[in-house]
Design a protein around this motif. Structure first.
Motif, PDB file in Angstrom:
ATOM      1  N   ASN A  55       0.833  -1.202   0.000  1.00  0.00           N
ATOM      2  CA  ASN A  55       0.000   0.000   0.000  1.00  0.00           C
ATOM      3  C   ASN A  55       0.868   1.252   0.000  1.00  0.00           C
ATOM      4  OD1 ASN A  55      -2.340   1.517  -0.015  1.00  0.00           O
ATOM      5  ND2 ASN A  55      -3.214   0.567   1.802  1.00  0.00           N
ATOM      6  N   ASP A  56       0.224   2.393  -0.279  1.00  0.00           N
ATOM      7  CA  ASP A  56       0.903   3.681  -0.339  1.00  0.00           C
ATOM      8  C   ASP A  56       1.276   4.135   1.074  1.00  0.00           C
ATOM      9  OD1 ASP A  56       1.625   6.355  -0.602  1.00  0.00           O
ATOM     10  OD2 ASP A  56       0.112   6.780  -2.119  1.00  0.00           O
ATOM     11  N   ALA A  65      -5.404   5.457   9.127  1.00  0.00           N
ATOM     12  CA  ALA A  65      -4.697   4.181   9.230  1.00  0.00           C
ATOM     13  C   ALA A  65      -5.042   3.355   7.995  1.00  0.00           C
ATOM     14  CB  ALA A  65      -5.094   3.439  10.500  1.00  0.00           C
ATOM     15  N   ARG A  66      -4.136   2.488   7.623  1.00  0.00           N
ATOM     16  CA  ARG A  66      -4.332   1.663   6.427  1.00  0.00           C
ATOM     17  C   ARG A  66      -3.845   0.240   6.688  1.00  0.00           C
ATOM     18  NH1 ARG A  66      -1.735   5.800   1.865  1.00  0.00           N
ATOM     19  NH2 ARG A  66      -3.356   7.418   1.990  1.00  0.00           N
ATOM     20  N   TYR A  67      -4.305  -0.681   5.846  1.00  0.00           N
ATOM     21  CA  TYR A  67      -3.794  -2.042   5.830  1.00  0.00           C
ATOM     22  C   TYR A  67      -2.745  -2.166   4.729  1.00  0.00           C
ATOM     23  CZ  TYR A  67      -7.932  -3.281   8.588  1.00  0.00           C
ATOM     24  OH  TYR A  67      -8.888  -3.352   9.568  1.00  0.00           O
ATOM     25  N   ALA A  68      -1.819  -3.075   4.927  1.00  0.00           N
ATOM     26  CA  ALA A  68      -0.839  -3.390   3.886  1.00  0.00           C
ATOM     27  C   ALA A  68      -0.393  -4.832   4.061  1.00  0.00           C
ATOM     28  CB  ALA A  68       0.362  -2.450   3.954  1.00  0.00           C
ATOM     29  N   ALA A  69       0.040  -5.418   2.966  1.00  0.00           N
ATOM     30  CA  ALA A  69       0.638  -6.752   2.996  1.00  0.00           C
ATOM     31  C   ALA A  69       2.140  -6.618   2.795  1.00  0.00           C
ATOM     32  CB  ALA A  69       0.041  -7.631   1.898  1.00  0.00           C
ATOM     33  N   TYR A  70       2.887  -7.457   3.477  1.00  0.00           N
ATOM     34  CA  TYR A  70       4.319  -7.581   3.200  1.00  0.00           C
ATOM     35  C   TYR A  70       4.510  -8.953   2.585  1.00  0.00           C
ATOM     36  CZ  TYR A  70       9.381  -7.231   3.752  1.00  0.00           C
ATOM     37  OH  TYR A  70      10.728  -7.157   3.513  1.00  0.00           O
ATOM     38  N   LYS A 237       0.663   2.298  -7.183  1.00  0.00           N
ATOM     39  CA  LYS A 237       1.975   2.666  -6.637  1.00  0.00           C
ATOM     40  C   LYS A 237       3.085   1.889  -7.345  1.00  0.00           C
ATOM     41  CE  LYS A 237       3.327   1.146  -2.592  1.00  0.00           C
ATOM     42  NZ  LYS A 237       4.386   0.123  -2.791  1.00  0.00           N
ATOM     43  N   GLY A 238       4.319   2.220  -7.022  1.00  0.00           N
ATOM     44  CA  GLY A 238       5.456   1.578  -7.651  1.00  0.00           C
ATOM     45  C   GLY A 238       5.723   0.184  -7.127  1.00  0.00           C
ATOM     46  N   CYS A 239       6.907  -0.299  -7.445  1.00  0.00           N
ATOM     47  CA  CYS A 239       7.244  -1.690  -7.161  1.00  0.00           C
ATOM     48  C   CYS A 239       7.446  -1.942  -5.676  1.00  0.00           C
ATOM     49  CB  CYS A 239       8.518  -2.062  -7.913  1.00  0.00           C
ATOM     50  SG  CYS A 239       8.324  -2.084  -9.703  1.00  0.00           S
TER      51      CYS A 239
END
Length: 339
Positions: A55-56, A65-70, A237-239
Motif C-alpha cells: 500500500n501507499d 490508518a491503512r492495511y498493507a501486505a508484506y 503505486k510503484g514496485c
C-alpha cells in the motif's frame, strides 16, 4: 505482558459470561495481547516502507490508518500490517507471532536509507473497546473521537483508532502507554465490561478482516484473503516485493480464489486446517485463515476457498467427513470484480 495486563483475566472472571451480542451492547473493553508494534522513523521512513509494502506509505497523512501486505517475491503474504502515522513516525502493527521475523526482514533492506526500526510493544498496551458506554468513556480522554473507519486521533493519552464495526456497534482501538493505562484502569473497570480478546477477534471475522499469523504466512496472495477489498493494496503505486504477481492476479483473468465467512459446528478449529469440497474430495479446496469460538459450541471462520466450491456450498473441515461449513454473508461484495 505487564503485571497490569496479567490482571485482566481476573477481571474477566469477575464479569458474567458473554453469551451473545446483547451482552456487549452497553460497553466492553479488552487487552489485545496478540499484537505488536514496530516504530519506523528517520528521513527516509516513508519512502523505505513505500518500497516494501503493498500500500501507499508516502502519501499517508496523520489521521488515517491503512492495511498493507508484506509479501515474498512470489507475492505470498509474510504478514498483514495495520499502519498509521504520528508526526514523522510510522507505526506498523502486526501479529506478535510474526513481529520478530518481520522486523528482521525489513531491517535487511534498509541499507543506506535513513530509517530506524524499533519494537515499541513493551511500553504500550492495545485496548479494544466497543458499545455505547465505550464512547462515553473515551470522551473523558479524547476531545474528539474518530468518526470514520480507519480514522486516527492522536492525543496526550495515546492514539485512538476507529476500527471496523462489529456486533452492530462502532469499535475503537486505543494504543496507550502502560503507565497511562494504570491511571485509567479503575475508571475503565467501573464503566465497561472487561472481556476476553477472543471476542474482539471474533468481531474481526464478522467484519471480514483477515490476519496472517505464523501458521498461515506465505500461503496467500493478498486477493485470496480479500486484502485489496479492505484497502490493503494500491495498484497504482510503484514496485514492492511480489508486486508483479499481485498485479497479474488482479488484471489477468478471473480471480478464482477468495475469502469467505463460515460457521462450523465444532470447537478448537486450528488455523491452516484444510477444507474439502464434495465435488472433489481428493484434494483440499482451501484452508482456515482465522477462527474463533462464537458464544457457544460453534466456531466462526474466515476461509480461503476456490470460488467454484464456495458457490456449490458443500464444503467440509479437515476431510470430506468433517463438519460442514455454513457460509455467511460478508459485509462487502467481491463477486462482481472477478468477472
Amino acid at each position: 505482558m505487564s503485571t497490569l495486563e496479567q490482571n485482566f483475566p481476573m477481571m474477566i472472571k469477575q464479569n458474567k459470561a458473554i453469551t451473545g451480542v446483547a451482552d456487549l451492547a452497553d460497553g466492553y473493553a479488552c487487552i489485545l495481547s496478540q499484537q505488536s508494534l514496530i516504530q519506523v522513523n528517520g528521513d527516509d521512513a516513508a519512502s523505505f516502507l513505500h518500497n516494501q509494502l503493498s500500500n501507499d506509505v508516502e502519501h499517508l497523512e496523520e489521521g488515517e490508518a491503512r492495511y498493507a501486505a508484506y509479501c515474498t517475491p512470489k507475492g505470498r503474504m509474510l504478514a498483514s500490517i495495520y499502519y498509521w502515522k504520528n508526526k514523522q513516525d510510522i507505526y506498523l502493527q502486526c501479529s506478535t507471532t510474526l513481529q520478530p521475523a518481520l522486523q528482521k526482514r525489513l531491517q535487511m533492506f534498509v541499507m543506506r536509507a535513513k530509517a530506524k526500526l524499533e519494537d515499541v510493544s513493551e511500553n504500550l498496551s492495545f485496548l479494544g473497546l466497543g458499545g455505547t458506554q465505550a464512547q462515553v468513556f473515551l470522551q473523558q480522554y479524547f476531545a474528539q473521537l474518530p468518526t470514520a473507519i480507519n480514522q486516527t486521533v492522536n492525543g496526550e493519552y495515546g492514539v485512538l483508532i476507529r476500527r471496523a464495526d462489529a456486533f452492530d456497534q462502532p469499535r475503537y482501538q486505543w494504543v496507550i502507554a502502560r503507565t497511562v493505562l494504570e491511571q485509567v484502569l479503575s475508571t475503565l473497570q467501573a464503566k465497561l465490561k472487561i472481556i476476553d480478546s477472543q471476542i474482539w477477534r471474533l468481531g474481526d471475522i464478522y467484519a471480514g478482516i483477515p490476519e496472517v499469523r505464523e501458521q498461515t504466512k506465505e500461503q496467500f496472495v493478498p486477493q485470496m484473503v480479500n486484502f485489496e477489498l479492505i484497502g490493503g493494496v494500491n495498484f497504482k503505486k510503484g514496485c514492492y516485493p511480489g508486486q508483479e504477481i499481485v498485479a497479474r492476479s488482479q488484471y489477468l483473468g478471473k480471480l478464482k480464489r477468495r475469502m469467505a465467512i463460515a460457521k462450523i459446528e465444532a470447537t478448537n478449529v486450528a488455523l491452516a486446517t484444510e477444507i474439502y469440497s464434495e465435488k472433489d474430495p481428493s484434494q483440499p479446496c482451501g484452508m482456515v485463515v482465522n477462527a474463533e469460538t462464537s458464544f457457544g459450541e460453534s466456531t466462526m471462520c474466515l476461509v480461503e476457498i476456490k470460488l467454484a466450491d464456495h458457490e456449490d456450498g458443500k464444503v467440509h473441515l479437515g476431510s470430506i467427513d468433517g463438519p460442514l461449513l455454513q457460509f455467511q454473508a460478508l459485509p462487502y461484495a467481491y463477486l462482481d470484480i472477478t468477472e
